[in-house]
Structures are given as structure tokens and as C-alpha cells.
Design an enzyme around this catalytic site. Structure first.
Site, PDB file in Angstrom:
ATOM      1  N   PHE A   8      12.819 -25.039   6.323  1.00 34.14           N
ATOM      2  CA  PHE A   8      14.003 -25.790   5.933  1.00 34.14           C
ATOM      3  C   PHE A   8      15.188 -25.327   6.756  1.00 34.14           C
ATOM      4  CE2 PHE A   8      13.740 -28.536   2.106  1.00 34.14           C
ATOM      5  CZ  PHE A   8      12.361 -28.541   2.007  1.00 34.14           C
ATOM      6  N   ASN A  50      22.878 -16.407  -3.117  1.00 35.60           N
ATOM      7  CA  ASN A  50      23.440 -17.696  -2.683  1.00 35.60           C
ATOM      8  C   ASN A  50      23.259 -18.730  -3.785  1.00 35.60           C
ATOM      9  OD1 ASN A  50      20.811 -19.083  -2.291  1.00 35.60           O
ATOM     10  ND2 ASN A  50      20.551 -17.443  -0.771  1.00 35.60           N
ATOM     11  N   LYS A  87      16.165 -24.763  15.463  1.00 33.97           N
ATOM     12  CA  LYS A  87      15.498 -23.888  14.495  1.00 33.97           C
ATOM     13  C   LYS A  87      13.985 -24.048  14.592  1.00 33.97           C
ATOM     14  CE  LYS A  87      18.305 -22.834  11.212  1.00 33.97           C
ATOM     15  NZ  LYS A  87      19.163 -22.949  10.048  1.00 33.97           N
ATOM     16  N   LYS A 123      26.232   2.913  -9.667  1.00 32.65           N
ATOM     17  CA  LYS A 123      27.231   1.856  -9.586  1.00 32.65           C
ATOM     18  C   LYS A 123      28.419   2.311  -8.724  1.00 32.65           C
ATOM     19  CE  LYS A 123      30.204  -0.963 -12.388  1.00 32.65           C
ATOM     20  NZ  LYS A 123      31.048  -0.892 -13.553  1.00 32.65           N
ATOM     21  N   PRO A 169      14.060  -9.417   6.382  1.00 29.32           N
ATOM     22  CA  PRO A 169      12.894  -9.953   7.098  1.00 29.32           C
ATOM     23  C   PRO A 169      12.907 -11.479   7.094  1.00 29.32           C
ATOM     24  CG  PRO A 169      12.242  -8.941   4.998  1.00 29.32           C
ATOM     25  CD  PRO A 169      13.689  -8.624   5.199  1.00 29.32           C
ATOM     26  N   ASP A 170      12.608 -12.073   8.248  1.00 26.97           N
ATOM     27  CA  ASP A 170      12.535 -13.539   8.326  1.00 26.97           C
ATOM     28  C   ASP A 170      11.103 -13.948   8.000  1.00 26.97           C
ATOM     29  OD1 ASP A 170      12.293 -16.221   9.114  1.00 26.97           O
ATOM     30  OD2 ASP A 170      14.014 -16.008  10.453  1.00 26.97           O
ATOM     31  N   ILE A 171      10.917 -14.438   6.785  1.00 29.64           N
ATOM     32  CA  ILE A 171       9.561 -14.715   6.286  1.00 29.64           C
ATOM     33  C   ILE A 171       8.907 -15.846   7.072  1.00 29.64           C
ATOM     34  CG2 ILE A 171       8.230 -15.396   4.243  1.00 29.64           C
ATOM     35  CD1 ILE A 171      10.725 -14.258   2.628  1.00 29.64           C
ATOM     36  N   ASP A 204      19.767 -13.787   4.862  1.00 29.09           N
ATOM     37  CA  ASP A 204      19.630 -13.383   6.267  1.00 29.09           C
ATOM     38  C   ASP A 204      19.979 -11.904   6.420  1.00 29.09           C
ATOM     39  OD1 ASP A 204      18.832 -15.817   7.182  1.00 29.09           O
ATOM     40  OD2 ASP A 204      20.867 -16.538   7.556  1.00 29.09           O
TER      41      ASP A 204
END
Ligand code: CTP
Length: 411
Positions: A321, A208, A335, A287, A303-305, A277
């Protein structure tokens, strides 16, 4: 940086097997330049001798009331100390201090002192997890006592869990940090920053637009506020701020592992990273070659840290955040509840906003409050954010609360 030169440290030693480490602690404190006086409880003498501590400190050692030759030594020692550290602090010692007892020299000094007091708990993991001990520790924290540790690991009794005293080096670092001039002095803060890269094949990845600027600015602001800062960063083109320990990672899984390693003895966790996500289910070893037909990439949740840190039984205060393109306030509130964190820092992302820019605006929300930080350079916002966090964290009792049912027991 070492802030220990000529600082007067009163080291309390109570009676647990970790007392053998207090000899090394005295040595390290003296090497760092501190003047160290030791007060032992009677049971500490079963584990380490007064002669050892006297020889290493070069100062008299106190234990029983009979050592209080003038009858006023306990008051003088209480006034003499710049800092009092009790290491190891047994369950019994924590209980007695929490209840304001003064039935031995060490607890009397704790009651009489105006110097900042820190404790390094050491005990069997079941004793540490016992509600009575946790309630005593909460009471101490509410009164401003710094609780350093315990670490998790193998214990002298053969069990594994939280209850090991922090190593002497870590305690000297904490004491040194506590003399740094800042509101987060003596606290350890772990911060994530930047994007993650999720491999598709050896040459491609999903990522991102995060530049890491906000997370790095927060790391710098936290360091300037006196905290010990560990930054775990995805790939960005930024230098670590001076004095901040940096761990570089690539994927969400790498970041997850690195954060878990840093968390020991952490007081505040700030998740500023734009963690993926989703990640490819099967990254290819070779490749992927171009083909005429469409290519489908199967993704699975990464994994959602932040949620994982917030769900730990023994955990730091957690700040997350939220990068949103719309409904900023509503999504940020949601959230906070979903992730079970004390505060969410929300910002708008989209054309010219948030990622890859030097300016930003933030909306902070916590239990019972919220605040806009209007558009400003990320470096200034980071300082304002750290100030706000310090205001709430240092309030007695702390103004940073996890939403139910995530209410925490921090270690
Ligand atoms: N986060 C994390 N691990 C993930 C995803 C997010 O630790 N795998 C953290 C981020 O560092 C940030 C917070 O969670 O502090 C919010 O991330 P965000 O991606 O905005 O929220 P999501 O839960 O992923 O929700 P959505 O993408 O639907 O907005």
C-alpha cells in the site's frame, strides 16, 4: 470449514522419505470425509507399503501398469478424481509431469485428467533450489498446477532449507479450501493491517491514525473468495472476520516476526498495515519525567516488512500500500520499484481521507497496467481489489510480475 465430505481424492505417492507421511495423510483425508484412492510410483513402495495404504484408504491401491487390470484404469481413475494430489512429489515426478511424460501409471493419469492437480514437493534443499527443478515448478504453475509447499526446516538428509513436505493437516486444509467456492480457493493469503505502536517508555508510544478497516475488509474479501487468510494486525478496535486467523501485535518488530512465521507456504502477501517507519532508539524502562528543557527523541528506522518479504528468495506475490498526501501516481510507481513488489495500492491520506474513514478511493498499479477504483465504502473496495488481484494472479502466465531486479522465484 470442511468441504471434503464425499470428495474423491486421488492421492499420488512418489518415492521419497516423506512417503511415510502419506499413510497419515490418507487417514486424515478419510476422517475429513473424503474417498481416497492411492496410486504409488514403483519407488514409493520402497518407503511405504501398498498394504498400509490399502488398509487405511479401504480402496484398492494402484502402482504398476500390471495393476491396470482393464487396461483403462488410468483413464477411469483420471475421470473419477475430483482432485489429484501428489504427496510427496519428488523432483523426478515434478520433472516428468512438467514434461508430459506418461511412462508410469501416475504420470499417465496426470496427463489424462481434467481434475485440478496439486503437488506437495519433498526433496533435498539443493534439489529444490536447482534451476531445473525451479523451471519445472514454474512450468507447472503456469499450467495451473497448485504447488503446496515445500516447508523450510531440518531435512531427513541432515541439511536445513526448503524441501520438507507440508504436514498432512496442512495438505488436508489446502484440499478442503480448494473446494470452497471462490477464485482464491486453495491459496493462502497473509495480510497485515492497522497501525503499529513504537514504545517511548512504559506509558507512551509513537503511532498513527490507521483504523485497520481497509486491511480487515481485505481479509474478509479474501476469505469470501475462498482463500485461507492469516491476518497480522496492530492494535485496532475491530473483530477478526469469521474464518480468518488473527495474530495481534504491537510494534513493527512484533509484526515483522509474526509475518515471517505466517509466511510458510503463503501465495499472496498484502501489506495493508501502516507500519511505523521510525521507532525510538532507546525505549526507556521507566516513565520519562517532565523537565524544563526541551526533550529530544532519537529515532531509528523500523524494519520494512514489505520490502523484507519481497526480498526473500522464496516468496509470495507481494502487494503493498502507499498512503500519500500528494503526487499519488508518481510516488506509487516509485514505491513499487523500490520495494520490489508486484502491485501497489495507493490512496490519498489527509483531512477526511484515508485513515479513520469508512470510504476511500484507490489507484492500483502493476507491471503493464493500472486502475482507479472510485470512491466507495472500504468493504466494496476490498472486494474489487481482491477481484483485480485474482484476475491478474490467475492469468496464465500470471499478470502479476515483480519489477526487475526483484523478479522472483516463488515457492
Ligand atoms: N511497510 C512495511 N514496513 C514498514 C513501512 C511500510 O511493511 N516499516 C509497508 C506498508 O504496509 C505498505 C507499504 O510498505 O504496504 C508502504 O508504506 P509507506 O509507509 O507508505 O511507504 P514508505 O516506504 O514508508 O515511504 P514513505 O513513508 O516515504 O511514503
Amino acid at each position: 470449514m470442511n468441504f471434503m465430505a464425499k470428495k474423491r481424492i486421488l492421492l499420488g505417492v512418489s518415492g521419497g522419505i516423506a512417503a511415510y507421511k502419506s499413510a497419515e495423510l490418507v487417514r486424515r483425508l478419510r476422517t475429513a470425509g473424503a474417498v481416497v484412492r492411492v496410486v504409488m510410483t514403483r519407488s514409493a513402495k520402497e518407503f511405504v507399503t501398498a498394504t498400509t495404504l490399502h488398509t487405511l484408504s479401504g480402496e484398492p491401491v494402484w502402482s504398476d501398469w500390471s495393476d491396470d487390470k482393464s487396461g483403462m484404469d488410468h483413464i477411469e481413475l483420471a475421470r473419477w478424481a475430483d482432485r489429484i494430489l501428489i504427496a510427496p512429489a519428488t523432483a523426478d515426478t515434478l520433472a516428468r509431469i512438467a514434461h508430459g511424460r506418461a511412462d508410469d501409471l501416475l504420470t499417465a493419469i496426470c496427463l489424462a485428467t481434467e481434475a485440478p492437480l496439486a503437488v506437495a514437493p519433498a526433496m533435498n534443499q539443493a534439489m529444490w533450489n536447482n534451476k531445473a527443478t525451479q523451471a519445472n515448478v514454474d512450468t507447472l504453475r503456469e499450467r495451473g498446477v497448485r504447488v503446496w509447499g515445500p516447508a523450510t526446516g531440518e531435512q531427513a538428509c541432515g541439511e536445513t532449507g526448503p524441501g520438507r513436505m507440508l504436514e498432512p493437516d496442512a495438505l488436508v486444509q489446502r484440499l478442503s479450501d480448494s473446494f470452497a467456492n471462490g477464485r482464491l480457493a486453495g491459496l493462502k493469503v497473509v495480510i497485515t493491517a492497522g497501525p503499529t505502536r513504537e514504545p517511548v517508555d512504559p506509558v507512551r508510544y509513537l503511532s498513527n491514525r490507521s483504523s485497520g478497516k481497509m486491511g480487515y475488509a481485505i481479509a474478509q474479501a479474501a476469505h469470501e473468495a475462498g482463500a485461507q487468510v492469516e491476518l497480522v494486525s496492530g492494535p485496532v478496535a475491530l473483530q477478526a472476520p469469521d474464518g480468518v486467523t488473527l495474530t495481534r501485535v504491537e510494534s513493527a518488530s512484533d509484526m515483522f516476526r509474526a509475518v515471517m512465521v505466517c509466511l510458510e507456504d503463503c501465495d499472496l502477501f498484502i501489506g495493508a498495515a501502516a507500519v511505523a517507519d521510525y521507532r525510538p532508539v532507546e525505549p526507556q524502562a521507566r516513565k520519562i519525567k517532565k523537565q524544563a528543557a526541551e526533550l529530544l527523541l532519537r529515532l531509528e528506522p523500523a524494519p520494512d516488512i514489505l520490502a523484507a518479504v519481497a526480498a526473500l528468495k522464496s516468496r509470495p506475490v507481494c502487494i503493498g500500500f502507499a498512503a500519500e498526501t500528494e503526487n499519488l501516481q508518481e510516488y506509487a510507481q516509485k514505491k513499487r520499484m523500490q520495494k520490489g513488489v508486484e502491485m501497489i495500492v495507493a490512496n490519498r491520506v489527509g483531512a477526511g481521507l484515508g485513515f479513520e474513514t469508512d470510504d476511500n478511493e484507490l489507484w492500483l498499479v502493476w507491471e503493464g497496467g493500472s486502475r482507479w477504483l472510485p470512491k466507495a465504502p472500504k468493504t466494496r473496495l476490498a472486494c474489487q481489489l481482491i477481484e483485480q488481484i485474482a484476475d491478474l494472479y490467475l492469468k496464465q502466465p500470471s499478470g502479476l510480475k515483480a519489477p526487475e531486479p526483484h523478479a522472483k522465484h516463488s515457492a
